[in-house]
Design an enzyme around this catalytic site. Structure first.
Site, PDB file in Angstrom:
ATOM      1  N   LYS A  49      31.496  46.739 -42.054  1.00 21.18           N
ATOM      2  CA  LYS A  49      30.570  47.668 -42.722  1.00 21.18           C
ATOM      3  C   LYS A  49      31.288  48.754 -43.526  1.00 21.18           C
ATOM      4  O   LYS A  49      30.714  49.324 -44.459  1.00 21.18           O
ATOM      5  CB  LYS A  49      29.669  48.335 -41.677  1.00 21.18           C
ATOM      6  N   SER A 298      32.545  39.715 -37.202  1.00 16.71           N
ATOM      7  CA  SER A 298      32.195  40.855 -38.048  1.00 16.71           C
ATOM      8  C   SER A 298      32.524  42.230 -37.479  1.00 16.71           C
ATOM      9  O   SER A 298      32.652  43.188 -38.235  1.00 16.71           O
ATOM     10  CB  SER A 298      30.715  40.785 -38.409  1.00 16.71           C
TER      11      SER A 298
END
Lengths: 316, 316
Positions: A49, A298
């Site tokens: 992110k 992720s």
């Protein structure tokens, strides 16, 4: 759109980590394929992110920077925005669910951002953010539904393919669709033959349903252990990218997610959060052999004090 | 002795992993030094012990191989011997404490070795092993007190220094002393100015006491959370190496060990067992600044189902 990913890569150069790619004899034996793991759990603040948030905030005007930014997020986008604003010396406010993992709220506070908490079942984070924007003139840094976010996240696949070369498959977790949109654009540009597969918890399979029906589907307050993927629906901007560039979706059970996570912790010795392990959880469902399969891990932000509870029923 | 380390490195070439060295801006900021982490948690079977076991077993005669080997160990040496014997197709028996972490006993069984359990408080693993040796003609693979084991473990420091170059300090955990003996020999050969520091839990500080008094000291059934370092004393072979080549010892509290482990899990996103985090736990006690400090993270085999309990009182 690929050009925007390249521009994002230039902005992130020297700021974001070029995360390592791990391989594992065990995973290759278990799957009959060559598995490559792109370890965004080793990214700054512990998840991909950071790429999208930094790419977006660093493009703002001086005026917008002075007023400050706001973000809403189940955790990693909040941390990403907070860290970005710390690096760029910009005031940040983040709206986080009351049940966000403490490791994430602590980190946001450490980065110096202001936290506003809300109840995921009864309140709308969008409305809370909008009130503050109206009052203070903050710029909203959306968690996924913006081209600058998608372009930042796309650098994951660009970097991945630059390092490992040809991939037959690319498995990417899907929440709001920012990561998979960017990764699909990058992968299809660099490797047109590569099949891009979105992976989603069965408990929050709105994207798989949207993909299969061609219409945007919503799931109210999804509640998968993969907390980062509990977004009710894809975005207006991500959905068209997904329709155009993604080849298929696979959904995985809560047990499959925990088992993949357990495998990563115990055999690869890396800390990956449930959302981060979702793409690997699909490995038993990809019925191919002898292929080069890229898997995006992720993120790694999980409360390690409580993670053991996730594993108590796992049989491997 | 250094020549034996080089021979061991040749035997291990292509068999053991050349484990990565990690760095961390956070650790550098916390310590004011440049910290390099040699990640033996990423070694095959999850710890440095594979190096010594493989170096030893692969040197045995055909006759000895046919009869099989035996080892006693709190866990990692058992796994190392079992994996080595699986690779070399040699029968293996291992004597393990009843309270060894399940992740270790499971792995030993997976590698096809036979496990004999014993009570650490009331029984002697040496006696149990000796009975079986007398009966079946097994060769004992000692956990630390043999030159072939020390030479194998010394490849950790050799590889580490080949990768990172000059180190001012090398921090190495110490149980029976196999790892630190080999690492000290290698470090002093390659970098005579490098200070080699042994790190031990205060609850099992027999080696620190032996080093300081010059006489071999014993602690009966030490009970640190760093289970791999709960050896009652250094060996007859390791102690002289330590007297000659080690510069100092630092002891760390249980809380310091858990805090270092928590830092590795939450910020570096790597799974390190308590024994593996002991050398890093000393970082606050090394009162130097601006130095290049090598830290050996010796292993990552821990029951992740229970690890959260270790962290419940940690304040960072």
């Amino acid at each position: 759109m690929y050009e925007k990913i390249t521009e994002a890569a230039n902005r992130l150069d020297g700021i974001a980590h070029k995360t390592p790619v791990l391989t594992s004899t065990l995973l290759n034996e278990l799957t009959g394929n060559s598995i490559f793991l792109k370890c965004e759990n080793f990214q700054r603040m512990g998840a991909f992110k950071f790429r999208g948030a930094y790419n977006t905030v660093s493009s703002l005007s001086q005026e917008a920077r002075r007023k400050g930014v706001i973000a809403y997020s189940s955790g990693n986008h909040a941390m990403a925005t907070a860290l970005t604003c710390k690096i760029l010396a910009i005031p940040a406010t983040v709206v986080m669910p009351e049940d966000a993992p403490r490791v994430k709220t602590d980190a946001v506070e450490d980065y110096g951002a202001t936290i506003i908490k809300y109840n995921r079942s009864t309140e709308s984070r969008e409305e809370i953010a909008q009130e503050l924007i109206d009052k203070y003139g903050y710029t909203l840094i959306p968690p996924f539904d913006a081209e600058s976010i998608i372009a930042g996240q796309g650098t994951v696949a660009q970097e991945f393919i630059e390092e490992v070369g040809k991939l037959d498959y690319l498995l990417v977790p899907c929440g709001g669709g920012g990561l998979i949109s960017g990764c699909a654009v990058a992968a299809k540009h660099l490797l047109p033959e590569c099949k891009v597969i979105g992976v989603e918890p069965a408990l929050s399979d709105d994207a798989a349903k949207s993909f299969k029906t061609g219409e945007l589907q919503t799931i109210k307050t999804p509640n998968s252990v993969a907390d980062g993927l509990n977004t009710p629906s894809l975005g207006k901007i991500t959905f068209p990218f997904i329709k155009e560039h993604v080849d298929d979706f696979i959904t995985v059970s809560e047990e499959e997610i925990k088992t993949a996570m357990y495998l990563l912790w115990t055999r690869l010795k890396i800390v990956v959060e449930p959302s981060g392990a979702v793409a690997l959880a699909a490995y038993r469902k990809l019925s191919v052999k002898g292929k080069r399969v890229g898997v995006v891990l992720s993120g790694g932000n999980v409360d390690v004090r409580k993670a053991g509870d996730l594993f108590k029923d796992i049989i491997v």
